[in-house]
Design a protein around this motif. Structure first.
Motif, short mmCIF file in Angstrom:
data_model
loop_
_atom_site.label_atom_id
_atom_site.label_comp_id
_atom_site.label_asym_id
_atom_site.label_seq_id
_atom_site.Cartn_x
_atom_site.Cartn_y
_atom_site.Cartn_z
N UNK A 153 5.60 1.53 8.59
CA UNK A 153 6.24 1.28 7.29
C UNK A 153 6.72 2.59 6.67
N UNK A 154 5.95 3.66 6.88
CA UNK A 154 6.32 4.98 6.34
C UNK A 154 7.39 5.67 7.17
N UNK A 155 7.78 5.09 8.29
CA UNK A 155 8.79 5.71 9.16
C UNK A 155 8.24 6.73 10.12
N UNK A 156 6.91 6.83 10.22
CA UNK A 156 6.29 7.82 11.10
C UNK A 156 6.18 7.27 12.53
N UNK A 157 5.92 8.18 13.46
CA UNK A 157 5.65 7.82 14.85
C UNK A 157 4.15 7.66 15.03
N UNK A 210 -11.82 -8.44 1.07
CA UNK A 210 -10.91 -8.19 -0.05
C UNK A 210 -9.65 -7.45 0.39
N UNK A 211 -9.70 -6.84 1.57
CA UNK A 211 -8.68 -5.93 2.10
C UNK A 211 -8.73 -4.64 1.28
N UNK A 212 -7.66 -3.87 1.24
CA UNK A 212 -7.70 -2.56 0.59
C UNK A 212 -7.65 -2.75 -0.92
N UNK A 213 -8.60 -2.12 -1.61
CA UNK A 213 -8.71 -2.25 -3.06
C UNK A 213 -8.02 -1.10 -3.79
N UNK A 214 -8.24 0.14 -3.30
CA UNK A 214 -7.72 1.30 -4.01
C UNK A 214 -7.35 2.43 -3.08
N UNK A 215 -6.70 3.45 -3.65
CA UNK A 215 -6.24 4.61 -2.87
C UNK A 215 -6.65 5.90 -3.56
N UNK A 225 -1.27 -1.75 -7.01
CA UNK A 225 -0.59 -2.53 -8.05
C UNK A 225 -0.33 -3.99 -7.70
N UNK A 226 -0.50 -4.40 -6.44
CA UNK A 226 -0.23 -5.80 -6.10
C UNK A 226 -1.45 -6.69 -6.30
N UNK A 227 -2.46 -6.17 -6.99
CA UNK A 227 -3.65 -6.97 -7.26
C UNK A 227 -4.31 -6.46 -8.55
N UNK A 228 -5.22 -7.24 -9.06
CA UNK A 228 -5.90 -6.91 -10.32
C UNK A 228 -7.37 -6.70 -10.05
N UNK A 229 -7.90 -5.59 -10.53
CA UNK A 229 -9.31 -5.26 -10.35
C UNK A 229 -10.04 -5.37 -11.69
N UNK A 230 -11.15 -6.09 -11.69
CA UNK A 230 -12.04 -6.14 -12.84
C UNK A 230 -13.38 -5.55 -12.43
N UNK A 231 -14.09 -5.00 -13.40
CA UNK A 231 -15.47 -4.60 -13.21
C UNK A 231 -16.30 -5.32 -14.26
N UNK A 232 -17.14 -6.25 -13.80
CA UNK A 232 -17.95 -7.07 -14.69
C UNK A 232 -19.42 -6.83 -14.34
N UNK A 245 0.84 -1.20 0.00
CA UNK A 245 0.00 0.00 0.00
C UNK A 245 0.87 1.24 0.00
N UNK A 246 1.93 1.24 0.83
CA UNK A 246 2.80 2.41 0.93
C UNK A 246 3.54 2.69 -0.36
N UNK A 247 3.82 1.66 -1.15
CA UNK A 247 4.54 1.88 -2.41
C UNK A 247 3.73 2.71 -3.40
N UNK A 248 2.39 2.71 -3.24
CA UNK A 248 1.52 3.45 -4.17
C UNK A 248 0.86 4.65 -3.52
N UNK A 249 0.83 4.71 -2.22
CA UNK A 249 0.06 5.72 -1.47
C UNK A 249 0.95 6.22 -0.35
N UNK A 250 1.41 7.47 -0.45
CA UNK A 250 2.46 7.94 0.46
C UNK A 250 2.09 9.26 1.14
#
Length: 375
Positions: free
Chosen positions: A113-117, A203-208, A222-229, A78-83
């Motif tokens: 993970x972000x290094x914050x307190x 599903x856990x976190x889908x988007x940011x 980016x670590x998962x694939x989302x479809x809309x059907x 999540x942190x790699x895409x949302x900072x």
């Protein structure tokens, strides 16, 4: 796929595809929430090696809805895409930690993970919210991670008319879904950037979503694939660390692909709400069928149906049995039984007890557990 077929309940579903060697994702069957629940129980029973975390996404004491996650909770992905955070940030985590709720622990892990307190405050007690905000300011807090019910209190009372310049960042959403309007937040917190996550406990976190994104628009992680059907959100995990793997998992969320004004490349997703008969209440997604089953398990109730008012109050409509007395005690007993046995609803109602009401009716109820057009 190779991981999924190790679980007995999924072997028959996927073995013919793994035998082929190659196949198109769209040709795979959808994974339902019921199938995931059965596979999760099997994964718990045979799990060995890496540690895991187990959370309740819904269900009842008799039939709990459980989600199994890796110990890292995908915080790094999540942190790699949302900072929104950095090492100089101090985050007050106002998510409650009870009832197997995951967001408190997710934001603790994400901030680390972000290094914050992190200050893992938990739910703010009723009363002197002004005093708590003063305490947080005195500790150098720069960011708040807060659930929908806490945001409603801050927006409706404490923060009204008094900007908070020390609050640089608001972290909203997670596996709960915060729908506080951006315009209201901009009015109450003019010095604050709003960052959101969108997901569900299964599903856990889908988007940011970042400060420059359009309202209700999220970017898939980016670590998962989302479809809309057909308007339904299907999720496939691309990481091997999740067991059971999600393969075209039916999230019971509705959405559509769209464009976002932030300029980020790739698809964007406009969230449209849960798929009936599920509905949103205090940020949690609840299956109306579970409430109907709990209500009709009471001897006093013959039929039940859930209706959600425009004011976001939940009315559990009940048609009482012929020999039941329609009085305060009968209604209170049914309400108690439903709250006592549901794993999610009681937490939602604790903050707003008047938002859940048992309403007797004297006419037959429709076949749908969720009243149409009222969610």
């Amino acid at each position: 796929m190779r991981s999924a077929v190790q679980l007995p309940s999924l072997a028959a579903k996927y073995e013919s595809y793994t035998a082929r060697g190659t196949f198109a994702l769209r040709d795979l069957p959808v994974l339902t929430q019921e199938e995931l629940a059965a596979a999760t129980q099997e994964a718990i029973a045979c799990r060995e090696g890496d540690p895991g975390l187990l959370w309740a996404h819904g269900g009842t004491l008799e039939a709990p809805g459980l989600s199994l996650l890796p110990e890292g909770m995908f915080a790094a992905e999540i942190h790699s895409a949302w900072s929104p955070l950095g090492p100089r940030d101090v985050v007050a985590n106002l998510h409650p930690s009870g009832r197997l709720r995951p967001d408190h622990y997710l934001f603790n892990r994400f901030a680390a993970t972000a290094g914050a307190t992190v200050l893992p405050v938990g739910d703010l007690p009723p009363g002197d919210a002004e005093g708590w905000l003063a305490l947080l300011a005195g500790q150098g807090v720069t960011a708040l991670a807060a659930p929908p019910q806490t945001m409603a209190r801050l927006v409706g009372g404490v923060a009204a008319g008094r900007p908070i310049p020390w609050l640089r960042t608001l972290l909203l959403g997670g596996t709960t879904h915060d729908t506080t309007p951006d315009a209201v937040l901009a009015d109450r917190f003019p010095y604050t950037d709003i960052w959101r996550l969108y997901g569900t406990p299964t599903s856990w976190v889908i988007g940011h979503h970042g400060p420059q994104c359009l309202a209700d628009v999220y970017h898939p992680l980016p670590h998962q694939l989302v479809e809309v059907v057909d308007g339904r959100v299907l999720l496939t995990t691309l990481s091997p660390v999740r067991t059971p793997a999600l393969i075209r998992y039916e999230t019971r969320e509705r959405a559509e692909f769209t464009h976002c004004s932030c300029g980020r490349k790739g698809p964007a997703l406009r969230a449209l709400g849960p798929t009936p008969p599920s509905f949103r209440f205090c940020g949690r997604t609840i299956d109306a069928r579970e409430l109907v089953a709990l209500a009709t398990a009471c001897d006093e109730v013959e039929q039940a149906q859930v209706a959600v008012t425009p004011e976001q109050c939940v009315h559990l409509r009940v048609r009482l049995a012929p020999d039941a007395v329609d009085d305060h005690h009968s209604r209170a007993w049914v309400r108690y039984q439903v709250l006592e046995h549901h794993l999610v609803l009681a937490d939602c109602v604790a903050e707003q007890p008047e938002a859940f009401e048992v309403v007797p009716v004297d006419h037959p109820l429709g076949p749908s557990p969720l009243a149409p057009g009222e969610f």
